[in-house]
Design a protein around this motif. Structure first.
Motif, mmCIF file in Angstrom:
data_model
loop_
_atom_site.group_PDB
_atom_site.id
_atom_site.type_symbol
_atom_site.label_atom_id
_atom_site.label_comp_id
_atom_site.label_asym_id
_atom_site.label_seq_id
_atom_site.Cartn_x
_atom_site.Cartn_y
_atom_site.Cartn_z
ATOM 1 N N LEU A 85 50.180 27.811 37.707
ATOM 2 C CA LEU A 85 49.333 26.799 37.007
ATOM 3 C C LEU A 85 50.005 26.184 35.992
ATOM 4 O O LEU A 85 49.468 25.192 35.393
ATOM 5 C CB LEU A 85 48.138 27.759 36.283
ATOM 6 N N LYS A 86 51.314 26.422 35.825
ATOM 7 C CA LYS A 86 52.042 25.747 34.888
ATOM 8 C C LYS A 86 52.602 24.334 35.680
ATOM 9 O O LYS A 86 52.820 24.188 36.807
ATOM 10 C CB LYS A 86 53.635 26.555 34.806
ATOM 11 N N LYS A 87 52.528 23.637 34.696
ATOM 12 C CA LYS A 87 52.897 22.216 35.059
ATOM 13 C C LYS A 87 54.473 22.262 34.960
ATOM 14 O O LYS A 87 55.220 21.673 33.910
ATOM 15 C CB LYS A 87 52.267 20.953 34.107
ATOM 16 N N SER A 88 55.007 22.416 36.277
ATOM 17 C CA SER A 88 56.626 22.608 36.082
ATOM 18 C C SER A 88 57.180 22.305 37.429
ATOM 19 O O SER A 88 56.271 22.443 38.355
ATOM 20 C CB SER A 88 56.941 23.913 35.715
ATOM 21 N N ARG A 89 58.392 22.017 37.699
ATOM 22 C CA ARG A 89 58.976 21.794 38.914
ATOM 23 C C ARG A 89 59.969 23.157 39.345
ATOM 24 O O ARG A 89 60.251 23.148 40.431
ATOM 25 C CB ARG A 89 60.082 20.756 38.649
ATOM 26 N N SER A 90 59.863 24.072 38.399
ATOM 27 C CA SER A 90 60.504 25.368 38.829
ATOM 28 C C SER A 90 60.309 26.347 38.087
ATOM 29 O O SER A 90 60.246 26.488 36.654
ATOM 30 C CB SER A 90 61.977 25.089 38.549
ATOM 31 N N ARG A 91 59.638 27.645 38.630
ATOM 32 C CA ARG A 91 59.049 28.766 37.825
ATOM 33 C C ARG A 91 59.708 29.887 38.645
ATOM 34 O O ARG A 91 59.557 30.083 39.905
ATOM 35 C CB ARG A 91 57.646 28.728 37.776
ATOM 36 N N LYS A 92 60.555 30.877 38.183
ATOM 37 C CA LYS A 92 60.885 32.053 38.554
ATOM 38 C C LYS A 92 59.702 32.975 38.538
ATOM 39 O O LYS A 92 59.429 33.301 37.608
ATOM 40 C CB LYS A 92 61.961 32.599 37.741
ATOM 41 N N ILE A 93 59.536 33.747 39.835
ATOM 42 C CA ILE A 93 58.377 34.710 40.004
ATOM 43 C C ILE A 93 58.753 35.764 40.414
ATOM 44 O O ILE A 93 57.860 37.066 40.480
ATOM 45 C CB ILE A 93 57.175 34.258 40.934
ATOM 46 N N ALA A 94 60.239 36.039 41.045
ATOM 47 C CA ALA A 94 60.382 37.337 41.577
ATOM 48 C C ALA A 94 62.136 37.438 41.227
ATOM 49 O O ALA A 94 62.596 36.541 41.594
ATOM 50 C CB ALA A 94 60.049 37.766 42.698
ATOM 51 N N VAL A 95 62.511 38.386 40.876
ATOM 52 C CA VAL A 95 64.024 38.693 40.845
ATOM 53 C C VAL A 95 64.462 39.759 41.842
ATOM 54 O O VAL A 95 64.063 40.858 42.170
ATOM 55 C CB VAL A 95 64.546 38.774 39.464
ATOM 56 N N TRP A 96 65.824 39.640 42.173
ATOM 57 C CA TRP A 96 66.648 40.563 42.942
ATOM 58 C C TRP A 96 66.030 40.941 44.165
ATOM 59 O O TRP A 96 65.815 42.377 44.366
ATOM 60 C CB TRP A 96 66.734 41.924 41.901
ATOM 61 N N LEU A 97 65.551 40.072 44.993
ATOM 62 C CA LEU A 97 65.127 40.521 46.091
ATOM 63 C C LEU A 97 66.223 40.582 47.209
ATOM 64 O O LEU A 97 67.046 39.933 47.240
ATOM 65 C CB LEU A 97 64.285 39.442 46.706
ATOM 66 N N ASP A 98 65.971 41.558 48.317
ATOM 67 C CA ASP A 98 67.267 41.471 49.349
ATOM 68 C C ASP A 98 66.808 40.859 50.278
ATOM 69 O O ASP A 98 65.893 39.863 50.586
ATOM 70 C CB ASP A 98 67.260 43.135 49.677
ATOM 71 N N LYS A 99 67.845 40.493 51.375
ATOM 72 C CA LYS A 99 67.731 39.512 52.463
ATOM 73 C C LYS A 99 66.514 39.783 53.299
ATOM 74 O O LYS A 99 66.238 38.581 53.714
ATOM 75 C CB LYS A 99 69.047 39.664 53.137
ATOM 76 N N ASP A 100 66.225 40.899 53.416
ATOM 77 C CA ASP A 100 65.003 41.045 54.279
ATOM 78 C C ASP A 100 63.714 40.536 53.872
ATOM 79 O O ASP A 100 62.914 39.865 54.446
ATOM 80 C CB ASP A 100 64.847 42.794 54.835
ATOM 81 N N GLN A 101 63.613 40.819 52.370
ATOM 82 C CA GLN A 101 62.423 40.375 51.808
ATOM 83 C C GLN A 101 62.361 38.909 51.832
ATOM 84 O O GLN A 101 61.512 38.250 52.020
ATOM 85 C CB GLN A 101 62.298 40.794 50.192
ATOM 86 N N LYS A 102 63.375 38.146 51.522
ATOM 87 C CA LYS A 102 63.746 36.861 51.534
ATOM 88 C C LYS A 102 63.153 36.058 52.836
ATOM 89 O O LYS A 102 62.625 35.065 52.958
ATOM 90 C CB LYS A 102 65.256 36.485 51.099
ATOM 91 N N ASN A 103 63.795 36.724 53.898
ATOM 92 C CA ASN A 103 63.509 36.135 55.112
ATOM 93 C C ASN A 103 62.132 36.253 55.703
ATOM 94 O O ASN A 103 61.608 35.530 56.300
ATOM 95 C CB ASN A 103 64.315 36.926 56.425
ATOM 96 N N GLN A 104 61.224 37.543 55.244
ATOM 97 C CA GLN A 104 59.952 37.646 55.653
ATOM 98 C C GLN A 104 59.044 36.732 54.762
ATOM 99 O O GLN A 104 58.326 35.842 55.335
ATOM 100 C CB GLN A 104 59.664 38.975 55.164
ATOM 101 N N ILE A 105 59.514 36.253 53.677
ATOM 102 C CA ILE A 105 58.615 35.357 52.746
ATOM 103 C C ILE A 105 58.814 33.902 53.609
ATOM 104 O O ILE A 105 58.147 33.153 53.606
ATOM 105 C CB ILE A 105 59.198 35.392 51.159
ATOM 106 N N LEU A 106 60.315 33.450 53.767
ATOM 107 C CA LEU A 106 60.355 32.379 54.152
ATOM 108 C C LEU A 106 60.203 32.106 55.683
ATOM 109 O O LEU A 106 59.512 30.923 55.983
ATOM 110 C CB LEU A 106 62.167 32.004 54.255
ATOM 111 N N SER A 107 59.968 33.014 56.505
ATOM 112 C CA SER A 107 59.489 33.009 57.816
ATOM 113 C C SER A 107 57.917 32.787 57.748
ATOM 114 O O SER A 107 57.244 31.663 58.537
ATOM 115 C CB SER A 107 59.521 34.240 58.575
ATOM 116 N N TRP A 108 57.160 33.229 56.722
ATOM 117 C CA TRP A 108 55.750 33.096 56.575
ATOM 118 C C TRP A 108 55.449 31.641 55.897
ATOM 119 O O TRP A 108 54.722 30.826 56.409
ATOM 120 C CB TRP A 108 55.010 34.080 55.863
#
Length: 211
Positions: free
Chosen positions: A123-146
């Protein structure tokens, strides 16, 4: 003659007015192109470019776990950097009608039962907000694939959800050598991106490990 004289005065006034406008226009061009050139150049670049700080690896501490003549055994890392990822969103690029659905799905990937804290970032009026940290490669690929399929279907810009990589310190032997090795803080120097060692070999060898 009176009519002609009056017309001439009007023409002179119009000419002076137009000349004044031209002078103001030239001065404005000079101000923008010469005096404020740097300001407008940076503004234009900011619309098309994004600066991302590329993090680097901190040095690795190796040791030989058995004593052999000539150290023939393969080197064993006691501490090393592991590639991780931080998850960011661009709230301004995600339509309001899709924010709840995107938030819910991301929370499922992150195993977050409470969606409210993350949804507040949407809901923030922003161009960049960090919502999760220290994710591994598998988590990254799962999210990107979806996300790629979802963004294409909903016609949302693909970079509204993106990742920034960073290296996290890892200790393969856990607490076994904790007193000797110590550790570094997760928060790094914002300017140099150097880690803050707490003690042990991480601190005493910092000049070599920081690169």
């Amino acid at each position: 003659m009176k009519s002609t004289s009056s017309d001439r005065k009007r023409l002179v006034l119009v000419a002076v007015f137009l000349f004044g406008l031209n002078v103001l226009l030239i001065l404005q061009f000079y101000k923008i192109q010469i005096i404020q050139q740097e300001k407008w150049t940076q503004g234009a670049l900011a619309q098309h470019q994004k600066i991302v700080v590329e993090t680097f690896r901190r040095g690795t501490i190796y040791s030989n776990t058995t004593v052999k003549e000539g150290h023939l055994q393969e080197e064993q890392p006691f501490v090393l950097d592991v590639l991780k990822f931080h998850l960011y969103i661009d709230p301004n690029s995600i339509p309001t009608s899709e924010k709840k659905a995107v938030c819910k799905k991301i929370c499922q990937f992150l195993n977050k039962a409470d969606e409210k804290p993350i949804y507040q970032e949407f809901l923030k009026k922003s161009r960049s907000r960090k919502i999760a940290v220290w994710l591994d490669k598998d988590q990254k690929n799962q999210i990107l694939s979806w996300w790629r399929a979802y963004a294409k279907q909903k016609k949302i810009v693909s970079n509204a959800v993106y990742f920034v990589k960073e290296y996290q310190r890892s200790y393969p032997f856990g607490a076994m050598l904790g007193q000797v090795l110590q550790t570094v803080q997760d928060i790094k120097d914002p300017k140099t991106m150097q880690a803050y060692p707490i003690g042990g070999l991480e601190l005493s060898l910092n000049n070599f490990l920081k690169g």
